[in-house]
Design a protein around this motif. Structure first.
Motif, short mmCIF file in Angstrom:
data_model
loop_
_atom_site.label_atom_id
_atom_site.label_comp_id
_atom_site.label_asym_id
_atom_site.label_seq_id
_atom_site.Cartn_x
_atom_site.Cartn_y
_atom_site.Cartn_z
N ILE A 5 10.59 4.71 4.06
CA ILE A 5 9.93 5.73 3.24
C ILE A 5 9.83 5.28 1.79
O ILE A 5 8.83 5.51 1.11
N THR A 6 10.88 4.60 1.32
CA THR A 6 10.88 4.12 -0.06
C THR A 6 9.74 3.14 -0.32
O THR A 6 9.01 3.28 -1.30
N ILE A 7 9.58 2.15 0.56
CA ILE A 7 8.49 1.19 0.32
C ILE A 7 7.14 1.83 0.56
O ILE A 7 6.13 1.45 -0.05
N LEU A 8 7.09 2.84 1.46
CA LEU A 8 5.82 3.53 1.71
C LEU A 8 5.37 4.28 0.46
O LEU A 8 4.21 4.17 0.05
N VAL A 9 6.29 5.02 -0.15
CA VAL A 9 5.97 5.72 -1.40
C VAL A 9 5.60 4.71 -2.48
O VAL A 9 4.61 4.89 -3.21
N PHE A 10 6.38 3.65 -2.57
CA PHE A 10 6.14 2.61 -3.57
C PHE A 10 4.73 2.02 -3.42
O PHE A 10 3.98 1.91 -4.39
N GLY A 11 4.37 1.63 -2.21
CA GLY A 11 3.07 0.99 -1.99
C GLY A 11 1.88 1.89 -2.25
O GLY A 11 0.81 1.41 -2.63
N TRP A 12 2.06 3.19 -2.03
CA TRP A 12 0.93 4.12 -2.21
C TRP A 12 0.81 4.67 -3.63
O TRP A 12 -0.16 5.38 -3.92
N LEU A 13 1.75 4.36 -4.48
CA LEU A 13 1.64 4.82 -5.87
C LEU A 13 0.47 4.11 -6.55
O LEU A 13 0.35 2.88 -6.47
N PRO A 14 -0.40 4.84 -7.24
CA PRO A 14 -1.55 4.18 -7.90
C PRO A 14 -1.13 3.16 -8.94
O PRO A 14 -1.79 2.13 -9.10
N ALA A 15 -0.02 3.40 -9.63
CA ALA A 15 0.44 2.44 -10.64
C ALA A 15 0.79 1.11 -10.00
O ALA A 15 0.52 0.03 -10.55
N VAL A 16 1.41 1.15 -8.82
CA VAL A 16 1.79 -0.08 -8.12
C VAL A 16 0.57 -0.79 -7.58
O VAL A 16 0.41 -2.01 -7.74
N GLY A 17 -0.32 -0.06 -6.94
CA GLY A 17 -1.51 -0.68 -6.37
C GLY A 17 -2.39 -1.34 -7.42
O GLY A 17 -2.82 -2.50 -7.26
N ALA A 18 -2.64 -0.62 -8.52
CA ALA A 18 -3.51 -1.15 -9.56
C ALA A 18 -2.89 -2.34 -10.27
O ALA A 18 -3.59 -3.30 -10.63
N THR A 19 -1.59 -2.33 -10.46
CA THR A 19 -0.94 -3.40 -11.22
C THR A 19 -0.69 -4.63 -10.35
O THR A 19 -0.72 -5.76 -10.84
N THR A 20 -0.44 -4.44 -9.07
CA THR A 20 -0.21 -5.57 -8.19
C THR A 20 -1.42 -6.49 -8.12
O THR A 20 -1.29 -7.70 -7.93
N ILE A 21 -2.62 -5.94 -8.30
CA ILE A 21 -3.83 -6.77 -8.26
C ILE A 21 -4.30 -7.16 -9.65
O ILE A 21 -5.43 -7.60 -9.83
N TRP A 26 16.50 6.60 -15.13
CA TRP A 26 17.78 7.29 -15.31
C TRP A 26 18.38 7.72 -13.99
O TRP A 26 19.60 7.52 -13.76
N PRO A 27 17.61 8.35 -13.06
CA PRO A 27 18.19 8.65 -11.74
C PRO A 27 18.66 7.39 -11.01
O PRO A 27 19.69 7.41 -10.33
N ALA A 28 17.91 6.28 -11.17
CA ALA A 28 18.31 5.03 -10.51
C ALA A 28 19.62 4.51 -11.09
O ALA A 28 20.52 4.09 -10.35
N LEU A 29 19.76 4.53 -12.42
CA LEU A 29 21.01 4.08 -13.04
C LEU A 29 22.18 4.97 -12.65
O LEU A 29 23.30 4.49 -12.45
N SER A 40 13.60 0.38 -10.43
CA SER A 40 14.16 1.73 -10.48
C SER A 40 13.86 2.48 -9.19
O SER A 40 14.74 3.08 -8.57
N LEU A 41 12.60 2.44 -8.77
CA LEU A 41 12.22 3.18 -7.57
C LEU A 41 12.91 2.59 -6.34
O LEU A 41 13.42 3.33 -5.48
N LEU A 42 12.95 1.27 -6.24
CA LEU A 42 13.56 0.63 -5.07
C LEU A 42 15.08 0.75 -5.08
O LEU A 42 15.72 0.53 -4.04
#
Length: 470
Positions: free
Chosen positions: A114-130, A390-393, A439-441
């Motif tokens: 679920i974590t990587i699924l949310v990560f991959g579908w985030l627009p910030a991740v998709g747009a920046t990865t390319i 902050w939640p990740a830390l 942080s997300l991962l």
């Protein structure tokens, strides 16, 4: 024994199937972004780098290893799309490794998926990865470091005695050093923490330390010589000119006449004050009246001024750094402040590169998503690293208190966060992409902190690596 093991086999196969399912559905949005925004999201810096690659005239302003890798990839397919496609493939591979390794520190398969699924579908991740940016490569390396520390945590002795594992760890940290001129910070923090944790077995760290140093020297030496790299980089006096400006802004009377002459040689004193803003150091350095060539002509004088200003005004410089790091640490978007997310149009260029979407409906759909998420009142939800750092830390801290021997993966976020806090220059998402991703991962580490993992223990409370003979 056979009677016990046979019933577990279907469960293991089922988990494997879910693992691949999560990975496939994570890859889908990244591929959609690549097809829709073909050949990728390119900034002025990207095009400058591509021009450098095209002429094979390599400089080290952006770490030259990245330009060399871009050159190698484009020998196979002469298009920036080749580089962005490799980035997509590397991201998918690393996220697949993340699921497998996170299970070793007590994160269940479904939560990792679920974590990587949310990560991959985030627009910030998709747009920046390319996006063709060195920061994307840095982020991929940061995730790699996280994955390796997840592999180390469950059985540190086995990991540190496995030559293949040590080669991976030393390569990942060596690349973190190479992809950022200040990347040594990450290497020192990671190996320093490991040395403290495994202080009675510190000799096991000799091989990965030597490997990381050897990789750095090999690239900086023979490889850069082979590609005739111009090794000049921005001197400290230029890179940290905003820190000097911060001192001038708050205490102009401290500067001697000789110091003021150094400042005036670069730009009018009014520019040092008016163009300075702690949230965007690039605004001062990029000002048209700010002559960085003067600093490069006499780097020692400006480096000395920086050290004296910082030494006499440590709280001012620390405050400036904390303000600059707001892009990493502040969840919301401060009113009136700039925050760059993505580049919509390919800037005009002489390389003939234009936007040429391979799937126009996909482009329209993803563009609409970007427009809706890239709003001042929604940046905190989709783009700001401070929302999740902050939640990740806190999760890492909880894991360190409750199950210290499994807390090593948290070191990846801490190390790259410290690097970013020390070096961030402009309020842009690309500057915070590594921290955002780690942080997300790292959020599933909360689960590891409060549930016993069915894995081997790596050591006693003192942190020394031991083997579990069960």
């Amino acid at each position: 024994m056979d009677i016990i093991e046979r019933p577990l086999e279907p469960v293991q196969r089922d988990r494997s199937r879910w693992w691949w399912l999560f990975l496939v559905f994570t890859a889908v949005p990244l591929i959609i972004w690549w097809v829709a925004w073909y050949p990728g999201i390119l900034s002025i810096e990207s095009l400058t780098q591509l021009a450098e690659v095209d002429s094979a005239d390599f400089t080290n302003e952006i770490p030259a290893i990245h330009s060399i890798l871009v050159w190698l990839i484009t020998r196979i397919w002469d298009s920036p799309a080749a580089v962005t496609l490799v980035q997509v493939a590397a991201m998918v591979a690393l996220l697949g490794a993340y699921i497998r390794r996170s299970h070793g520190v007590g994160v269940p398969w479904w939560l990792g998926g679920i974590t990587i699924l949310v990560f991959g579908w985030l627009p910030a991740v998709g747009a920046t990865t390319i996006a063709l940016e060195v920061q994307v490569a840095q982020t991929l390396v940061a995730i790699w470091v996280l994955v390796e520390l997840m592999a180390l945590a469950p059985d540190s002795v086995r990991y540190l005695r496995d030559p293949w594992a040590l080669a991976r760890l030393s390569t990942a940290l060596g690349m973190a050093w190479l992809f950022d001129h200040a990347g040594l910070v990450v290497v020192v923090l990671v190996f320093g923490a490991l040395a403290l944790g495994f202080r009675r077995s510190v000799g096991l760290l000799g091989a990965p330390v030597a490997g990381a140093v050897a990789l750095f020297l090999l690239v900086q030496g023979p490889l850069y010589a082979a590609f005739s790299v111009d090794r000049a980089v921005a001197p400290l006096g230029e890179a940290y000119a905003p820190e000097v400006a911060a001192v001038y802004h708050h205490d102009a009377g401290w500067f001697s006449d000789a110091d003021l002459a150094l400042l005036a040689a670069v730009a009018d004193l009014e520019v040092w004050d008016a163009a300075y803003t702690c949230v965007d150091g690039a605004a001062l350095i990029g000002d048209r009246e700010f002559d960085t060539l003067v600093i490069r002509a006499d780097p020692g004088a400006y480096r000395g001024l920086l050290f004296r200003a910082a030494g006499s005004h440590p709280t001012t410089v620390a405050g400036h750094r904390w303000c600059a790091a707001g892009v990493l640490l502040v969840p919301g978007q401060p009113f009136g402040e700039r925050f760059s997310t993505y580049v919509y149009n390919v800037p005009p260029n002489e390389l003939g590169i234009v936007r040429d979407s391979l799937w126009v409906p996909g482009f329209n759909a993803t563009k609409a998503i970007l427009v809706r998420t890239d709003q001042p009142d929604r940046l905190w939800m989709f783009w700001r690293a401070g929302t999740i750092v902050w939640p990740a830390l806190a999760g890492i801290a909880a894991l360190a208190v409750r199950r210290r021997h499994l807390a090593w993966p948290g070191l990846a976020l801490v190390a790259f966060l410290v690097l970013a806090v020390l070096t961030v220059r402009e309020p842009s998402f690309r500057e915070s992409f590594a921290v955002y991703s780690l942080s997300l991962l790292s959020l599933p580490l909360w689960w590891s902190a409060f549930r016993e993992a069915r894995t081997r223990s790596t050591g006693p409370p003192g942190g020394e690596p031991v083997s579990d003979s069960r």
